[in-house]
Design a protein around this motif. Structure first.
Motif, PDB file in Angstrom:
ATOM      1  N   UNK A   1       0.901  -0.749  -0.108  1.00 48.83           N
ATOM      2  CA  UNK A   1      -0.087   0.256   0.153  1.00 48.83           C
ATOM      3  C   UNK A   1       1.182   1.377   0.084  1.00 48.83           C
TER       4      UNK A   1
ATOM      5  N   UNK B   1      -0.047   2.545  -3.054  1.00 48.59           N
ATOM      6  CA  UNK B   1      -1.648   2.878  -2.901  1.00 48.59           C
ATOM      7  C   UNK B   1      -2.554   1.896  -3.285  1.00 48.59           C
TER       8      UNK B   1
ATOM      9  N   UNK C   1      -7.576   4.361  -9.612  1.00 52.18           N
ATOM     10  CA  UNK C   1      -7.356   2.988  -7.953  1.00 52.18           C
ATOM     11  C   UNK C   1      -8.250   1.842  -7.484  1.00 52.18           C
TER      12      UNK C   1
ATOM     13  N   UNK D   1      -5.244  -1.770   8.071  1.00 57.93           N
ATOM     14  CA  UNK D   1      -6.360  -0.436   8.673  1.00 57.93           C
ATOM     15  C   UNK D   1      -6.193   0.605   9.660  1.00 57.93           C
TER      16      UNK D   1
ATOM     17  N   UNK E   1      -3.459   2.269  10.731  1.00 54.34           N
ATOM     18  CA  UNK E   1      -2.895   2.917   9.738  1.00 54.34           C
ATOM     19  C   UNK E   1      -2.009   2.276   8.238  1.00 54.34           C
ATOM     20  N   UNK E   2      -2.362   2.536   7.194  1.00 51.86           N
ATOM     21  CA  UNK E   2      -2.050   1.817   6.644  1.00 51.86           C
ATOM     22  C   UNK E   2      -1.210   2.406   5.564  1.00 51.86           C
TER      23      UNK E   2
ATOM     24  N   UNK F   1     -10.130   8.820  11.987  1.00 50.07           N
ATOM     25  CA  UNK F   1     -10.277   8.374  10.947  1.00 50.07           C
ATOM     26  C   UNK F   1      -9.156   7.514  10.133  1.00 50.07           C
ATOM     27  N   UNK F   2      -8.092   7.562  10.170  1.00 48.76           N
ATOM     28  CA  UNK F   2      -6.996   6.818   9.204  1.00 48.76           C
ATOM     29  C   UNK F   2      -5.846   6.088  10.686  1.00 48.76           C
TER      30      UNK F   2
ATOM     31  N   UNK G   1      -1.877   5.945  11.507  1.00 47.58           N
ATOM     32  CA  UNK G   1      -1.747   6.456  10.633  1.00 47.58           C
ATOM     33  C   UNK G   1      -2.150   7.955  10.296  1.00 47.58           C
TER      34      UNK G   1
ATOM     35  N   UNK H   1      -0.965   9.850   6.137  1.00 52.32           N
ATOM     36  CA  UNK H   1      -1.630  10.053   4.057  1.00 52.32           C
ATOM     37  C   UNK H   1      -2.398  10.962   4.529  1.00 52.32           C
TER      38      UNK H   1
ATOM     39  N   UNK I   1      -5.390  12.953   4.657  1.00 53.43           N
ATOM     40  CA  UNK I   1      -6.123  14.083   3.700  1.00 53.43           C
ATOM     41  C   UNK I   1      -5.688  13.490   1.827  1.00 53.43           C
ATOM     42  N   UNK I   2      -4.070  13.463   1.699  1.00 54.03           N
ATOM     43  CA  UNK I   2      -4.229  13.761   0.029  1.00 54.03           C
ATOM     44  C   UNK I   2      -4.237  12.544  -0.184  1.00 54.03           C
TER      45      UNK I   2
ATOM     46  N   UNK J   1      -4.998   9.841   1.102  1.00 53.44           N
ATOM     47  CA  UNK J   1      -6.145   7.815   1.082  1.00 53.44           C
ATOM     48  C   UNK J   1      -7.592   8.177   0.311  1.00 53.44           C
TER      49      UNK J   1
ATOM     50  N   UNK K   1     -16.264  10.186   7.597  1.00 52.41           N
ATOM     51  CA  UNK K   1     -15.266  10.829   7.742  1.00 52.41           C
ATOM     52  C   UNK K   1     -14.067   9.873   7.232  1.00 52.41           C
ATOM     53  N   UNK K   2     -14.159   8.879   6.750  1.00 50.10           N
ATOM     54  CA  UNK K   2     -13.296   7.765   6.213  1.00 50.10           C
ATOM     55  C   UNK K   2     -13.043   8.189   5.141  1.00 50.10           C
ATOM     56  N   UNK K   3     -12.210   7.588   4.269  1.00 51.62           N
ATOM     57  CA  UNK K   3     -11.273   7.497   2.964  1.00 51.62           C
ATOM     58  C   UNK K   3     -11.504   6.877   2.311  1.00 51.62           C
ATOM     59  N   UNK K   4     -11.178   5.946   1.158  1.00 50.17           N
ATOM     60  CA  UNK K   4     -10.485   5.353   0.499  1.00 50.17           C
ATOM     61  C   UNK K   4     -10.821   3.665   1.121  1.00 50.17           C
TER      62      UNK K   4
ATOM     63  N   UNK L   1      -9.991   2.741   4.021  1.00 46.35           N
ATOM     64  CA  UNK L   1     -10.821   2.628   4.635  1.00 46.35           C
ATOM     65  C   UNK L   1     -11.884   2.685   5.252  1.00 46.35           C
TER      66      UNK L   1
ATOM     67  N   UNK M   1     -12.801  -0.555   3.767  1.00 49.05           N
ATOM     68  CA  UNK M   1     -12.300  -2.211   5.533  1.00 49.05           C
ATOM     69  C   UNK M   1     -13.334  -1.953   6.145  1.00 49.05           C
TER      70      UNK M   1
ATOM     71  N   UNK N   1      -2.168   9.890  -7.609  1.00 46.62           N
ATOM     72  CA  UNK N   1      -3.520   9.171  -7.000  1.00 46.62           C
ATOM     73  C   UNK N   1      -3.571   8.484  -5.629  1.00 46.62           C
TER      74      UNK N   1
END
Lengths: 353, 405, 562
Positions: free
Chosen positions: A70, A74, A143, A283, A286-287, A340-341, A345, A348, A350-351, A353, C340-343, C345, C348, C562
């Motif tokens: 990852x 990514x 992705x 995850x 924190x991936x 949330x990360x 983690x 990563x 904001x930009x 993930x 609030x989670x993205x991608x 996260x 899963x 990306x």
């Protein structure tokens, strides 16, 4: 300071915290009820923790591979569970042959070396070609596309190995040196579990120092930060990505053998569930973050082992261990609500993930 | 555009309503011309986690056809197959596929009871009787199962018999007063665990825990630790090979479980289980059909299996599958009418009746008698004890340790 | 690099890839198992056909890849590649005769060697037979390469048609037999377990004839169409549309039980796919737990209609709105924690929700209410004016109506204000928020509408099957739906339908080969994504994105990390 904090709170946050809070409350309530009931003694709890640590170490090892891939690409390498399966499944035949000729009993350490070697080389080969065939041509695609290839590759590998080795369950031979138990500080612990936990720690420290201290490790980190810039700096990006897959494959192969030695059974489907669990662990931590993957793996293992008894038994819920995956995923969501990360983690966030 | 859609919708409903379903009390006659094969089909689980269960039963069918001679009244026997995927939608699709082929005379399947529930009525709708080698759910042959199950039979025994035998053995023979059960969330295991618990309680015993694990779990030590706190004397685990192996092995490693006796059902009565569980299986009890009726037939079967597939059977229901196939072939042989031009005709309803009329059929799993609800299995379930020799040689015990009758 | 080596290079390299491919095909047991079926009765079996096709394809690829200018060199490479490919099989037979490979590789059986060498597996002749076939494949490939494009295309299509007719014989025969007079055609085309020689020849001639005519006249037809006035063109389009609608309506009556069953399954997946398309395709939220809402829809219907549990005894129509409503509620409920989670996260966490729901319905704890492992049976079937939908041929109309409704809603949503907000969010959440889009509401609406469609599909599913079991709601359903959306073309409505037909319909049609279904499915997914990443029927906007590099190559590139 307080004002700024107050401004950034939205109703959504409040609702989320309420959900999280109520889940926490349930957990605390269940735990207290269980502890008050007194069904489990201290020894039981120690056992639960040790079981959890051993299982968690294996999750952590697989998760490392996930997280490294990852980091550089990514992408979720869905087929990592199959890389994990291919090694020990193939090495089974070496192990069985050595068992038949008594080599395994006479020279257990040599035999173990051979098993590890076979498993790791197969897993590594599979991981290497997986990247070359299925992922490399898709570099730069949106992705979701590599995700689908990864899923496809996962099915393909599963059923390839089923076709090659058959659909039955194969059982690893018993290695006598590793049977039995030790008493450490008055705690009864199986030799296997010591070996698995130690091997996991060793591999993790090795991996971490490889990534942090060596030139190649540095290059891999550079690639995971920014592919274009590292290419400009003269780093062979494709080479580094291949290296990452090779290392991830090696870790998966090693984890596979540990798993096979601990649970004795190998079959073509064995990679799927550990793969999903390891993904969850990655995850959770924190991936993209290697220490995070380790932490996530251990945490997941512990929750699966301790959670059902601790949280649910006191509430009088029948068959709590049936719900262990539900608990694990609930904890995951709970962690992600507040962070949330993942646990470690941040980078990563904001930009990327 | 929108109006067009509306019109189409209405049109569609009207056509749907007018389309008459083909209802026929008479199930019709199949004609097999000279040189054409006698076609039977299996619907087993041949993908996913339960693959070994399905492949094992497929091999049982293939050997049965070989043993039958591969020919029926001069016509070759053709076996085709569908994947029922061990779930209802797989069962529905597989049975629809079989039902849509008018050349198929009878079916063998399904493996999983959940697939049989929607599948068997579809097959019988097309006049195809089906004999299952491994469905054990009581509802499938219950007296109130409904007319749509009229074409359904099985050579596997009903869960209610097996679970009860297990409980009687534990209470009456072993004099055990405290027992725990564990199942894996499958229809089969949950049913057996519940029947066992119910019978055991009726006999006067105490059930200390009714736990469950998930298919695919590997680390059973935590759940075993939890079970150990109830101090049971026996653990009943009517589950499948992989999870059964994990529990058996790991129960010897968990404090408080080392001395607890283990008892499994026929789901783990196979050499593969010994491989999975290793020497931890020594001293374990199994409920399974009474093998003393098996005689030399089963040994011959094992040799044929080894010759043809290069390995021993890998799951428990191959013998039931062999019997199911034999049952069907014999029934077809009886009802098929041979004509002068070398063709065969088979009346579907007669075939069904012939199957239901099976009496004193000597199969691998005992003497089969089909009752009016389609239960054909020899209901003689015995208990076996595993010794060290069994595990080392990978051979199942052949003489029962205890019989309820 | 010497010149001599470069001549060989491509052929050998491609040949090695081909060799690995044919080895895999043989060792997973495909050759032996497919050989039980004939393509042309007592002439060529399916397993052999597969090997021949691979050999020819490899030879052709080698010829195409060779950069040399002379056709001679290219053809030479084709032959080399095919020979190398088949020499792998020869090697396998030699090794297999010397050592017992079967102890490890279960399919390396004498039957395989027999099939590969056409029965001469224990003599040296077998090796030469294999190599001879390789040579033959190479020559075929070379010939195919050197003939004009039109001829090549016609030959390939005609031959492929024969193979397809042979493979699908189990589907075609019952359909033909069901229509009295058509059984003559069936008897002419098929015999035993394959096509008749005359039948195969007829198929080749007919297809080749059609192709040839189209080749010469096709351009005229297209040109004529271009010359029609706008109105006429529109008329033709509507005519085609009505024709399609009629075909859709009478389809189940023609194709019989099994194909109708396949159509209903595809329909259910279209419903699911359209729902997930909103979440993933429009709003860009990667949801791997979509099966949760499918399960909720099924279980709500089951609980409300089944007399087995005895809580309620509604009929299907009364239960349907509740199912959809509960689905929507759960969509919102499960949407809130993941806002609030993205991608990944998000992926899963949603996967977790899917598993949690499955485990809960399976659990002993909720057994009194949800049936546990024994599931819920006797679910009410939908009935209309006293007429019960129970056969697949009837359920089909019900699903068709559902699909039309959902396609309609999807189409309207796509161009609505909400749809544009979703797409803005997909492209960049931060920018979308800056443009005044309320992310919370937009996301929750996406989850809710996706969940609603899924629950609708679940309700129909439970009525169709008549019973629900927790085992039906595994994570593979979610994965399958994601795959069909992407393979169809993300964000595209026709794409979902094509994707469902390809990924759900085709495997169902080829049930015969169930042993290898997942194997081929996996390989096809990879191949599909490598060859056509934008999907089978892509959305215009997505296609532009994917081919951005080609169209704006001149302009300075912005970093696309990306």
């Amino acid at each position: 300071m307080f004002q700024r904090w107050k401004d950034s709170i939205t109703p959504t946050d409040i609702v989320m915290w309420m959900i999280g809070g109520s889940m926490l409350l349930m957990i605390v309530w269940g735990s207290v009820a269980t502890l008050v009931e007194g069904k489990y003694t201290g020894r039981h709890w120690v056992d639960f923790v040790i079981f959890g640590l051993a299982q968690g170490s294996i999750y952590a090892l697989i998760a490392t591979g996930y997280t490294m891939v990852y980091g550089v690409l990514r992408m979720i390498n869905f087929a990592h569970g199959e890389v994990f399966m291919s090694g020990p499944f193939t090495a089974y035949y070496a192990a069985a042959a050595m068992y038949r000729t008594d080599f395994l009993d006479n020279h257990p350490f040599m035999a173990l070396m051979v098993i590890f070697l076979v498993a790791m080389s197969v897993s590594t080969t599979i991981a290497f070609f997986l990247e070359k065939v299925a992922y490399r041509p898709l570099r730069g695609a949106p992705r979701l596309i590599p995700l689908i290839t990864a899923i496809g590759a996962s099915f393909f590998l599963q059923y390839l190995f089923r076709g090659l080795y058959g659909s039955g369950v194969q059982a690893y031979p018993v290695i006598k040196v590793l049977e039995g138990q030790w008493m450490i500080f008055g705690i009864r612990i199986l030799k296997f579990q010591v070996v698995v936990i130690l091997a996991a720690i060793l591999l993790m420290v090795g991996l971490y120092s490889f990534i942090m201290l060596t030139r190649v490790g540095k290059a891999i980190r550079a690639v995971s930060e920014d592919k274009e810039a590292s290419a400009l700096m003269g780093i062979n990006v494709d080479g580094m990505i291949s290296t990452t897959f090779v290392i991830g494959g090696m870790a998966a192969g090693a984890a596979g053998v540990l798993y096979a030695l601990m649970f004795k059974q190998v079959h073509f489907f064995m990679g799927f569930i550990p793969g999903i669990k390891a993904f969850t662990a990655a995850v959770l931590g924190g991936i993209g973050n290697i220490p995070g993957a380790m932490l996530g793996g251990i945490f997941l293992g512990l929750i699966e082992s301790v959670g059902p008894s601790l949280f649910l038994d006191g509430l009088g819920i029948p068959a709590p261990y049936q719900l262990k995956d539900a608990i694990a995923f609930t904890m995951l969501v709970l962690v992600l609500i507040f962070r949330p990360t993942g646990i470690m983690g941040e980078r990563l966030a904001v930009k990327k993930a | 555009m929108r109006r067009l859609l509306t019109i189409l919708l209405v049109f569609g409903i009207i056509i749907g309503l007018t389309a008459m379903p083909a209802v026929a009390a008479d199930k019709g006659v199949v004609k097999i011309r000279k040189g054409e094969p006698v076609h039977i089909a299996y619907w087993f689980v041949i993908s996913g986690a339960n693959t070994s269960l399905g492949m094992d039963t497929v091999r049982g069918c293939e050997i049965a056809i070989d043993d039958f001679g591969g020919k029926l009244k001069g016509h070759p026997v053709k076996l085709s197959g569908q994947d029922e995927m061990c779930n209802p939608e797989g069962g529905q699709a597989a049975s629809s596929k079989i039902a849509s082929d008018p050349s198929i005379l009878a079916a063998i399947g399904s493996n999983c009871s959940s697939a049989a529930t929607p599948g068997a009525p579809i097959l019988w709708g097309a006049g195809i009787p089906t004999v299952s080698p491994s469905n054990t759910s009581p509802t499938l042959t219950a007296a109130d199962r409904g007319e749509e199950f009229n074409g359904y039979l099985r050579t596997a025994h009903n869960d209610t018999i097996q679970g009860a035998v297990g409980a009687q053995f534990a209470f009456n023979k072993l004099k055990i007063k405290r027992a725990a059960t564990v199942h894996d969330g499958s229809v089969y295991a949950e049913q057996l665990a519940n029947v066992f618990a119910k019978t055991f309680k009726e006999l006067g015993g105490t059930i200390t825990a009714q736990e469950a694990v998930n298919a695919g779990d590997t680390d059973m030590r935590p759940v075993l630790t939890s079970i150990s706190t109830g101090k049971p004397e026996l653990l009943y685990l009517p589950i499948f090979i992989a999870e059964g192996g994990f529990i058996t092995r790991q129960s010897k490693e968990v404090a408080g479980m080392e001395k607890v006796k283990l008892m499994g059902a026929d789901g783990i009565f196979s050499p593969d289980f010994y491989k999975a569980a290793g020497e931890a299986a020594v001293g374990m009890y199994h409920t399974s059909p009474d093998f003393t009726a098996f005689g030399s037939g089963y040994k011959k079967f094992l040799t044929a299996h080894k010759d043809r597939y290069g390995m021993a059977p890998e799951a428990p229901f191959h013998a039931h599958s062999y019997d199911a196939t034999m049952l069907i072939l014999n029934a077809i042989d009886k009802v098929a009418v041979q004509h002068d031009d070398g063709s065969l005709t088979v009346d579907r309803m007669k075939l069904r009746d012939q199957l239901y009329a099976t009496k004193d059929f000597k199969g691998l799993t005992g003497t089969l008698n089909c009752n009016e609800n389609g239960d054909c299995a020899d209901p003689r379930i015995a208990v076996y004890e595993t010794n060290i020799d069994n595990v080392k040689k990978g051979l199942m015990p052949t003489t029962p340790f205890w019989k309820p009758y | 690099m010497t010149h001599a080596r470069s001549i060989w290079n491509n052929g050998v390299k491609t040949g090695i890839i081909g060799g690995v491919a044919v080895l895999i095909i043989s060792l997973v047991g495909m050759v032996v198992s497919f050989n039980r079926r004939d393509i042309i009765f007592e002439f060529i079996a399916m397993g052999h056909t597969l090997l021949l096709m691979t050999g020819i394809l490899i030879g052709y690829t080698a010829a195409k890849k060779t950069t040399a200018t002379t056709t001679m060199v290219k053809c030479f490479n084709a032959v080399v590649a095919s020979l190398v490919t088949f020499s792998f099989l020869a090697l396998l037979v030699i090794i297999g005769n010397a050592v017992n490979l079967r102890a490890i590789l279960v399919n390396a059986s004498p039957m395989l060697y027999k099939a590969l060498t056409l029965g001469h597996h224990d003599s040296a002749a077998g090796i030469f037979i294999i190599l001879g076939i390789g040579l033959l494949c190479g020559i075929c490939a070379a010939v195919l390469y050197s003939v004009p494009t039109a001829v090549r295309r016609i030959t390939i299509t005609a031959l492929c048609s024969v193979v397809i007719a042979g493979v699908l014989q189990d589907l075609l025969r019952p359909v033909l037999l069901a229509w009295g007079p058509m059984s003559v055609i069936s008897d002419f085309l098929f015999a035993g377990n394959g096509l008749t020689a005359a039948g195969a020849l007829t198929v080749i001639l007919v297809i080749a004839g059609i192709m040839t005519v189209w080749n010469f006249k096709g351009d005229d037809v297209k040109e004529n169409y271009q010359h029609f006035s706008g109105g006429t063109q529109r008329g033709i389009k509507i005519g085609a549309f009505v024709l399609l609608a009629c075909v859709l309506l009478i389809l189940p009556q023609i194709v019989g039980l099994f194909l109708s069953e396949v159509l209903t399954i595809v329909g259910l997946y279209v419903l699911l796919g359209l729902g997930l398309n909103i979440v993933v395709g429009y709003a860009g939220l990667l949801d791997l737990g979509y099966v949760a809402f499918f399960a909720i829809g099924s279980y709500v219907t089951a609980i409300l209609t089944s007399p087995e549990l005895g809580f309620f005894a509604l009929n299907f129509w009364q239960a349907l709105p509740f199912a959809v409503l509960v689905g929507i509620c759960f969509g919102v409920l499960l949407g809130i924690p993941v806002l609030k989670m993205r991608g990944d996260y998000l992926a899963i966490a949603t996967l977790g929700f899917g598993e949690i729901i499955r485990i809960l319905v399976l659990s002993d704890a909720l057994r009194p209410w949800l049936g546990g492992a024994q599931g819920i049976n006797k679910i009410g079937k939908p009935s209309l004016m006293g007429y019960e939908f129970s056969q697949p041929q009837e359920i089909y109309y019900f699903i068709l109506a559902g699909c039309l409704l959902v396609v309609f809603i999807s189409m309207r949503l796509k161009d609505s204000r909400l749809g544009r907000a979703w797409m803005a969010m997909r492209e960049d959440e931060d920018v979308a928020q800056a443009m005044g889009i309320n992310l919370v509401a937009t996301k929750l609406l996406a989850f809710a509408s996706g969940a609603g469609f899924s629950a609708l599909s679940g309700a129909i599913f439970s009525a169709k099957i008549g019973s629900v079991y927790p085992h039906s709601f595994s994570v593979f359903i979610s994965i399958n739906i994601i795959c069909l959306i992407i393979v169809g073309g993300m964000g595209s409505i026709p794409g979902v339908i094509v994707g469902a037909a390809a990924l759900v319909g085709l495997p169902e049609l080829l049930r015969e080969f169930a042993d290898y279904r997942m194997f081929v499915y996996g390989a096809a997914l990879v191949a599909m994504m490598l060859l056509r990443p934008e999907g089978l029927w892509p959305d215009v906007r997505h296609k532009m994105e994917l081919h951005k590099d080609e169209s704006v190559a001149e302009e300075p590139q912005v970093s696309t990390a990306t």
